[in-house]
Design a protein around this motif. Structure first.
Motif, PDB file in Angstrom:
ATOM      1  N   PRO A  14       0.834  -1.203   0.000  1.00 11.46           N
ATOM      2  CA  PRO A  14       0.000   0.000   0.000  1.00 11.46           C
ATOM      3  C   PRO A  14       0.860   1.240   0.000  1.00 11.46           C
ATOM      4  O   PRO A  14       1.977   1.236   0.530  1.00 11.46           O
ATOM      5  CB  PRO A  14      -0.792  -0.117   1.318  1.00 11.46           C
ATOM      6  CG  PRO A  14       0.054  -0.981   2.202  1.00 11.46           C
ATOM      7  CD  PRO A  14       0.752  -1.929   1.282  1.00 11.46           C
ATOM      8  N   SER A  50      -3.273   9.058   3.986  1.00 10.22           N
ATOM      9  CA  SER A  50      -4.197   8.130   3.333  1.00 10.22           C
ATOM     10  C   SER A  50      -5.509   8.003   4.110  1.00 10.22           C
ATOM     11  O   SER A  50      -5.569   8.244   5.322  1.00 10.22           O
ATOM     12  CB  SER A  50      -3.554   6.748   3.211  1.00 10.22           C
ATOM     13  OG  SER A  50      -3.418   6.151   4.494  1.00 10.22           O
ATOM     14  N   LYS A  51      -6.546   7.596   3.402  1.00  7.03           N
ATOM     15  CA  LYS A  51      -7.842   7.359   4.036  1.00  7.03           C
ATOM     16  C   LYS A  51      -7.748   6.234   5.059  1.00  7.03           C
ATOM     17  O   LYS A  51      -8.449   6.250   6.077  1.00  7.03           O
ATOM     18  CB  LYS A  51      -8.885   7.016   2.969  1.00  7.03           C
ATOM     19  CG  LYS A  51      -9.240   8.168   2.047  1.00  7.03           C
ATOM     20  CD  LYS A  51     -10.288   7.745   1.030  1.00  7.03           C
ATOM     21  CE  LYS A  51     -10.660   8.901   0.102  1.00  7.03           C
ATOM     22  NZ  LYS A  51     -11.679   8.499  -0.906  1.00  7.03           N
ATOM     23  N   GLU A  52      -6.883   5.253   4.779  1.00  6.53           N
ATOM     24  CA  GLU A  52      -6.710   4.137   5.702  1.00  6.53           C
ATOM     25  C   GLU A  52      -6.135   4.604   7.037  1.00  6.53           C
ATOM     26  O   GLU A  52      -6.550   4.141   8.108  1.00  6.53           O
ATOM     27  CB  GLU A  52      -5.792   3.078   5.082  1.00  6.53           C
ATOM     28  CG  GLU A  52      -6.384   2.340   3.891  1.00  6.53           C
ATOM     29  CD  GLU A  52      -6.352   3.158   2.606  1.00  6.53           C
ATOM     30  OE1 GLU A  52      -7.034   2.751   1.641  1.00  6.53           O
ATOM     31  OE2 GLU A  52      -5.651   4.200   2.569  1.00  6.53           O
ATOM     32  N   ASP A  57      -8.042   4.391  10.677  1.00  8.73           N
ATOM     33  CA  ASP A  57      -7.404   3.764  11.835  1.00  8.73           C
ATOM     34  C   ASP A  57      -7.418   4.723  13.024  1.00  8.73           C
ATOM     35  O   ASP A  57      -7.746   4.343  14.156  1.00  8.73           O
ATOM     36  CB  ASP A  57      -5.970   3.366  11.480  1.00  8.73           C
ATOM     37  CG  ASP A  57      -5.297   2.545  12.564  1.00  8.73           C
ATOM     38  OD1 ASP A  57      -6.007   2.023  13.442  1.00  8.73           O
ATOM     39  OD2 ASP A  57      -4.056   2.430  12.546  1.00  8.73           O
TER      40      ASP A  57
END
Length: 252
Positions: A26, A224-226, A230
Motif C-alpha cells: 500500500p 491516506s484514508k486508511e 485507523d
C-alpha cells in the motif's frame, strides 16, 4: 542455455519479483514523523512551561502513540496554520472545525476530539441576555480572524462583526468600549480571561449560539484514508473505554 543466459534470466526473475512486491504494497502517504500545525487554543492546545499541553493535544498524542507514530507540533497563527496544510507543507491541523472551504483539502475522522459551545461575552456591569440572533442586532461584535462559527454568521449577514488576530485583543476592545460583545468558544474565552486576570470584569451568557465539534484535520494529499480510518477507530475506542476520563478531569 549458457551461463551468461542463465544469469540474465535469474536477474530478470529477481527484478520481476521486486516490482511485484512494490506494487502489492500500500502507498505510504504519511511520513514516519508527522508535522501537525495549530494555533494556540487553550484549554484544548497550548504551551505550558515550554511544552505542548491541552485536552485535545493529549487525546491526539495518546492516539498517535497507540499507532506508533511520532509527530511534531508547530504553533502558528491560525490563518497561516491552515495555509501550511493547504499548501501541502504539513500533515494535519489540530482543533479545526469543518466548513466547505476546508473540506477541499482536509479529511477528518468521523469522531471529533471534543465539542465546544460558542457563547457571548459582555462587560459584567452592562447586563446582556442572549435570546437569539435578533438580540445581537445593532451590536458591535468581536470575533477571531480566520475562525469559523458554523453557519451562524452566514445565516445572519447583517450583523456587525469586527475580526482581530487574538482573543486578548477582543477582550481589551470590549473593556475599552470599542465592542459591545465578544463571541468565542466557551472554554477558550474563559481560559483567556483567567490568563488576562479580568474574569471579574467580563461575564458570559450560559445559553450558546451553537455547539461546534473540534477535529484533527488531515491533509488529503499527504495522509491516506486508511490512516484516518485507523485514527478514527482508535479515537472511538479511547472514548468508549473511558481512557478519556482522566483527561476530562484534568482539564475540567
Amino acid at each position: 542455455m549458457s551461463c551468461a543466459g542463465k544469469l540474465s534470466f535469474a536477474i530478470q526473475i529477481l527484478m520481476l519479483a521486486f516490482f511485484l512486491t512494490i506494487s502489492a504494497s500500500p502507498p505510504a502517504k504519511a511520513a514516519d514523523r508527522l508535522l501537525i500545525v495549530a494555533d494556540p487554543f487553550p484549554p484544548f492546545n497550548y504551551i505550558e512551561n515550554g511544552e505542548p499541553a491541552g485536552l485535545n493535544f493529549e487525546i491526539m498524542k495518546a492516539i498517535l502513540k497507540d499507532m506508533n507514530r511520532d509527530f511534531e507540533l508547530q504553533h502558528l497563527p491560525w490563518k497561516r496554520a491552515l495555509l501550511t496544510v493547504r499548501k501541502d507543507r504539513a500533515d494535519a491541523v489540530l482543533d479545526v472545525s469543518k466548513d466547505s472551504k476546508r473540506d477541499k483539502y482536509l479529511i477528518y475522522p468521523d469522531e471529533c476530539l471534543s465539542e465546544s459551545p460558542v457563547i457571548v461575552f459582555y462587560i459584567r456591569q452592562r447586563t446582556f441576555k442572549y435570546t437569539g440572533p435578533e438580540s445581537l442586532g445593532g451590536k458591535r461584535i468581536g470575533v477571531m480572524e480566520g475562525y469559523t462559527y458554523g453557519e451562524f454568521f452566514d445565516k445572519h449577514p447583517n450583523l456587525y462583526v469586527e475580526r482581530v488576530p487574538s482573543m486578548e485583543q477582543n477582550f481589551m476592545k470590549l473593556l475599552r468600549g470599542r465592542l459591545d460583545v465578544v463571541i468565542s468558544y466557551k472554554e477558550v474565552g474563559i481560559s483567556t480571561l483567567k490568563k488576562m486576570k479580568i474574569s471579574d470584569k467580563i461575564s458570559y451568557c450560559k445559553n450558546p449560539l451553537l455547539t461546534i465539534p473540534l477535529y484533527i484535520g488531515f491533509s488529503k494529499d499527504r495522509i491516506s484514508k486508511e490512516f484516518v480510518a485507523d485514527f478514527n477507530a482508535r479515537l472511538h475506542k479511547f472514548k468508549k473505554t473511558g481512557r478519556i476520563k482522566p483527561l476530562l478531569k484534568k482539564y475540567n
